[in-house]
Scaffold this motif. Sequence first.
Motif, PDB file in Angstrom:
ATOM      1  N   LYS A 148       0.838  -1.194   0.000  1.00 26.36           N
ATOM      2  CA  LYS A 148       0.000   0.000   0.000  1.00 26.36           C
ATOM      3  C   LYS A 148       0.881   1.256   0.000  1.00 26.36           C
ATOM      4  O   LYS A 148       1.944   1.275   0.611  1.00 26.36           O
ATOM      5  N   CYS A 149       0.400   2.294  -0.684  1.00 33.41           N
ATOM      6  CA  CYS A 149       1.091   3.579  -0.612  1.00 33.41           C
ATOM      7  C   CYS A 149       0.212   4.506   0.210  1.00 33.41           C
ATOM      8  O   CYS A 149      -0.805   4.993  -0.272  1.00 33.41           O
ATOM      9  N   PRO A 150       0.580   4.757   1.463  1.00 26.62           N
ATOM     10  CA  PRO A 150      -0.297   5.531   2.350  1.00 26.62           C
ATOM     11  C   PRO A 150      -0.621   6.928   1.818  1.00 26.62           C
ATOM     12  O   PRO A 150      -1.689   7.457   2.085  1.00 26.62           O
ATOM     13  N   ALA A 151       0.301   7.519   1.060  1.00 25.49           N
ATOM     14  CA  ALA A 151       0.058   8.877   0.569  1.00 25.49           C
ATOM     15  C   ALA A 151      -0.768   8.883  -0.716  1.00 25.49           C
ATOM     16  O   ALA A 151      -1.214   9.937  -1.171  1.00 25.49           O
ATOM     17  N   GLY A 152      -0.935   7.710  -1.304  1.00 26.12           N
ATOM     18  CA  GLY A 152      -1.725   7.648  -2.535  1.00 26.12           C
ATOM     19  C   GLY A 152      -0.999   8.186  -3.745  1.00 26.12           C
ATOM     20  O   GLY A 152      -1.569   8.886  -4.580  1.00 26.12           O
TER      21      GLY A 152
ATOM     22  N   ILE B 172     -15.038   6.652  -7.344  1.00 27.68           N
ATOM     23  CA  ILE B 172     -15.957   7.765  -7.137  1.00 27.68           C
ATOM     24  C   ILE B 172     -16.738   7.529  -5.833  1.00 27.68           C
ATOM     25  O   ILE B 172     -17.237   6.429  -5.592  1.00 27.68           O
ATOM     26  N   ILE B 173     -16.819   8.577  -5.014  1.00 28.97           N
ATOM     27  CA  ILE B 173     -17.661   8.485  -3.817  1.00 28.97           C
ATOM     28  C   ILE B 173     -19.056   8.921  -4.253  1.00 28.97           C
ATOM     29  O   ILE B 173     -19.309  10.122  -4.463  1.00 28.97           O
ATOM     30  N   ASP B 174     -19.946   7.961  -4.441  1.00 30.64           N
ATOM     31  CA  ASP B 174     -21.255   8.241  -5.052  1.00 30.64           C
ATOM     32  C   ASP B 174     -22.031   9.345  -4.323  1.00 30.64           C
ATOM     33  O   ASP B 174     -22.645  10.208  -4.957  1.00 30.64           O
ATOM     34  N   GLU B 175     -21.964   9.312  -2.993  1.00 28.82           N
ATOM     35  CA  GLU B 175     -22.770  10.279  -2.219  1.00 28.82           C
ATOM     36  C   GLU B 175     -22.315  11.722  -2.481  1.00 28.82           C
ATOM     37  O   GLU B 175     -23.100  12.657  -2.356  1.00 28.82           O
ATOM     38  N   LYS B 176     -21.039  11.889  -2.803  1.00 30.71           N
ATOM     39  CA  LYS B 176     -20.534  13.252  -2.993  1.00 30.71           C
ATOM     40  C   LYS B 176     -20.626  13.720  -4.441  1.00 30.71           C
ATOM     41  O   LYS B 176     -20.490  14.914  -4.715  1.00 30.71           O
ATOM     42  N   CYS B 177     -20.801  12.793  -5.371  1.00 28.57           N
ATOM     43  CA  CYS B 177     -20.742  13.157  -6.791  1.00 28.57           C
ATOM     44  C   CYS B 177     -22.057  13.774  -7.259  1.00 28.57           C
ATOM     45  O   CYS B 177     -23.100  13.144  -7.201  1.00 28.57           O
TER      46      CYS B 177
ATOM     47  N   ILE C  93      -9.487  17.943 -10.517  1.00 24.65           N
ATOM     48  CA  ILE C  93     -10.507  18.857 -11.041  1.00 24.65           C
ATOM     49  C   ILE C  93     -11.787  18.844 -10.215  1.00 24.65           C
ATOM     50  O   ILE C  93     -12.534  19.821 -10.194  1.00 24.65           O
ATOM     51  N   CYS C  94     -12.052  17.753  -9.498  1.00 26.85           N
ATOM     52  CA  CYS C  94     -13.314  17.644  -8.769  1.00 26.85           C
ATOM     53  C   CYS C  94     -13.331  18.572  -7.556  1.00 26.85           C
ATOM     54  O   CYS C  94     -12.516  18.453  -6.645  1.00 26.85           O
ATOM     55  N   LYS C  95     -14.263  19.518  -7.600  1.00 19.73           N
ATOM     56  CA  LYS C  95     -14.330  20.486  -6.495  1.00 19.73           C
ATOM     57  C   LYS C  95     -15.123  19.936  -5.318  1.00 19.73           C
ATOM     58  O   LYS C  95     -15.152  20.513  -4.242  1.00 19.73           O
ATOM     59  N   MET C  96     -15.840  18.824  -5.541  1.00 19.23           N
ATOM     60  CA  MET C  96     -16.692  18.273  -4.496  1.00 19.23           C
ATOM     61  C   MET C  96     -15.962  17.231  -3.639  1.00 19.23           C
ATOM     62  O   MET C  96     -16.527  16.685  -2.700  1.00 19.23           O
ATOM     63  N   GLY C  97     -14.735  16.927  -4.014  1.00 21.00           N
ATOM     64  CA  GLY C  97     -13.997  15.900  -3.274  1.00 21.00           C
ATOM     65  C   GLY C  97     -14.612  14.526  -3.442  1.00 21.00           C
ATOM     66  O   GLY C  97     -14.592  13.700  -2.529  1.00 21.00           O
ATOM     67  N   ALA C  98     -15.191  14.286  -4.626  1.00 19.11           N
ATOM     68  CA  ALA C  98     -15.896  13.026  -4.838  1.00 19.11           C
ATOM     69  C   ALA C  98     -15.014  11.919  -5.414  1.00 19.11           C
ATOM     70  O   ALA C  98     -15.483  10.818  -5.665  1.00 19.11           O
ATOM     71  N   VAL C  99     -13.740  12.254  -5.644  1.00 15.28           N
ATOM     72  CA  VAL C  99     -12.840  11.210  -6.138  1.00 15.28           C
ATOM     73  C   VAL C  99     -11.957  10.746  -4.984  1.00 15.28           C
ATOM     74  O   VAL C  99     -11.358  11.561  -4.286  1.00 15.28           O
ATOM     75  N   ARG C 100     -11.907   9.456  -4.809  1.00 18.35           N
ATOM     76  CA  ARG C 100     -11.142   8.895  -3.700  1.00 18.35           C
ATOM     77  C   ARG C 100      -9.887   8.201  -4.238  1.00 18.35           C
ATOM     78  O   ARG C 100      -9.924   7.558  -5.291  1.00 18.35           O
ATOM     79  N   VAL C 101      -8.774   8.366  -3.530  1.00 14.17           N
ATOM     80  CA  VAL C 101      -7.558   7.606  -3.868  1.00 14.17           C
ATOM     81  C   VAL C 101      -7.309   6.655  -2.720  1.00 14.17           C
ATOM     82  O   VAL C 101      -7.328   7.062  -1.568  1.00 14.17           O
ATOM     83  N   GLU C 102      -7.069   5.415  -3.018  1.00 16.18           N
ATOM     84  CA  GLU C 102      -6.746   4.494  -1.912  1.00 16.18           C
ATOM     85  C   GLU C 102      -5.724   3.454  -2.363  1.00 16.18           C
ATOM     86  O   GLU C 102      -5.508   3.268  -3.537  1.00 16.18           O
TER      87      GLU C 102
END
Lengths: 150, 619
Positions: free
Chosen positions: B551-555, B565-570, B610-619
């Motif tokens: 795993k890369c903790p910093a992404g 995509i975090i569906d609830e935020k998109c 580019i996503c201003k809603m923070g709806a993209v997740r890196v893990e």
Amino acid sequence: MKDGLSVILKKYGKDKSQLVSILQDIQAEYNYLPREALEKLSKKMDIPQSQVYSMATFFRAFSLNKRGKHIVNVCLGTACHVRGGELILESLERQLGVGRGQTTPDLKFTLESVNCMGCCATGPVVKIGEEYFGHMTNDKVEPMLKKYRE
Amino acid sequence: MSSKLKTARALALLQQKLEKDGRADRPRVSVCNGTACRPYGSNPVAEAFVTELEKKGLSGQVEFKVTGCHGFCERGPIAILEPGNLFYQRVRVGDVAEIIEKTVLKKEVIERLLFKDAGTAKPVSAQEDLPFYRNQRRIVLGNNTRIDPTSIEDYIAIGGYSALAKSLTELNPEQIIEIVKQSGLRGRGGGGFPTGAKWDTCRKAPGDIKYVIVNADEGDPGAYANEGLLTGNPHSVLEGLIIGAFAIGSHQGYIYVRNEYPLALKNMTIAMEQAEALGLLGKNILGSGFDLTVRINRGGGAFVCGESTALMASLEGKPGEPRAKYTHTVERGLWDRPSDLNNVETWANIPLIINNGAEWFSKIGVAGNSGTKIFSLTGKVNNTGLVEVPMGIKLREIIFDIGGGIRGGKKFKAVQTGGPSGGCLPESLLDSPVDFDSLTKAGSMMGSGGMIVLDEDNCMVDTARYFLNFLEEESCGKCVPCREGVKRMRQILDGITEGKGQESDIQLLKDLSEHLQDSALCALGGSAPNPVLTTLRYFHDEYEAHIKNKKCPAGICKALIKFSIIDEKCPGCGMCVKTCPSDAITFMGKKKPVILDQAKCIKCRTCYDICKMGAVRVE
């Protein structure tokens, strides 16, 4: 080709210590280091061709191949790297369809990288010709290239 | 331009005249046009001032200057207005007419152009009150805002070349060397060798012909302190060089400048021509009988040429490969003759020391580390730019008080100093003093003044890999430990970042580092393992996460991360769909979350940025 080269060679005389500067001037004149120019330089300045070639290949600023009309330089210095400079390079590779150090077939663009151009605070930075573009993001890449594509 | 100055007195008279002319009670505007302000469009802003002043018929009544770097690059383009030392930031062409109309003519302050304190949100008007400047001690860089770097008159007006006059008329070479020794000045290029002792050895070395050299091949990626000094105040470097040449007994100087610094090259060339025209350089300087010729040489973009023997090889017209230093260059350097090489910043300190005395200088900073140091503060801090601080200041003060803390409210992770030869220091060392010895003790080094701040989104393994990749490309190839060792270490780190790391890799990295430190030919090779060793020492857990948990903790490391995509935020705005270069994201209709196809995703991060809603997740 002759005239520009003669002026450069005349300017430095036989001063071998200026070889890097001379190569810089030749590259500025022709956009790369043409073989004939290096041969003439070797003869005029009495420096073995092998030594001229050694200098031309040691320093990363020099190119022995023809370069495009617009030199796109991506900064990969540390300050730009920590803000995603490599992603900008990859984006440019995709948009231009060439890898780092390569030239587009239509001789319009050469994609190069540099390890710092002295404006780290505005990183990631891309330089096209003499123009600087700071705070680069992937979505700014295509709009930036647009005006040079014509 | 006046004719040649034949005596120190003639220079003093010219200085008095120029100072008087400049003091005339006129409003003054100075616009920063340093390299870092140019991407913001400082050139058109400067031009707009000239046009606008002419249009209003004010050219004679307002003193307008285009200067070098003011330091606060984050807020460029910058304009400073007198009276009041008013600091206007992010000035656009459209603001220029208003600035002249309101501030220059009516002394009204335009609030929108002022810096606002992040904490109090209060606008700050005077430059000296800005937190960025308040905690600095700008003895070397400070003059950048007062002079047009292409005008020798400006430099003379503020006392320029008076240290040279004093050296030539009131002091002898031994006395100058003694003053430099007493000041405690140490080489600003990274090594921290005492400058006075270096000069002394060079002066005493046998031989009639000696050379003095300015190392302006600032190859550390992410440091531009020398650039700011060369473009903003080239005469200060030149004056230091001439004084040094006189002290050492040299009549030929070289300035070796990176070709990537076109503006520095231009301004230094102009400075030399002007100094020569005024008799401050060339034959019989100020009628003293002392001669010095100086030439500019351009580098070819090789990091290794910052190393003294490599730089000298390059000056001889050979590839820039270092040699073993059994004999020091001060005894046998360029063309086997005694040669003194100092960094740009070291030279620029000399006139200050001569004018103000060794005691004044030694009182700045801390014992054993006197004076100031210029850092290029970059990376993830709020206030990026060139900062000059007294030695011994704490890292925390630079990063949080001057730098204003971390961008976007993120968490501080590490600070990298000393470039590829330095290391990454963690939060626990933020209260250590910044000086040559403390940084070395912590496993890093001062270097030429790069200070890059990393936050929680930066991967330390990737950072170590980055430096090794850089060093592998830049290794001159002359000695095997560096040529092969760095490559193998980079390959191991590549493996770790790609999820192919093994537990034995860490020991192997340590072993290779030790060999490299012991056996590389030059200091650059010997210090090459520092980025790896410091990250191993302070950020061991990140290596473990990459190796054991894949795993890369910093992404950051592509092979170990996944975007989703975090569906609830998109909100289904489709911005990411438009910008995705690999068509991996599908638009599902307004207000419906988009769908990201993992198989097509190339992990370019465009959607995340580019996503201003923070709806993209890196893990």
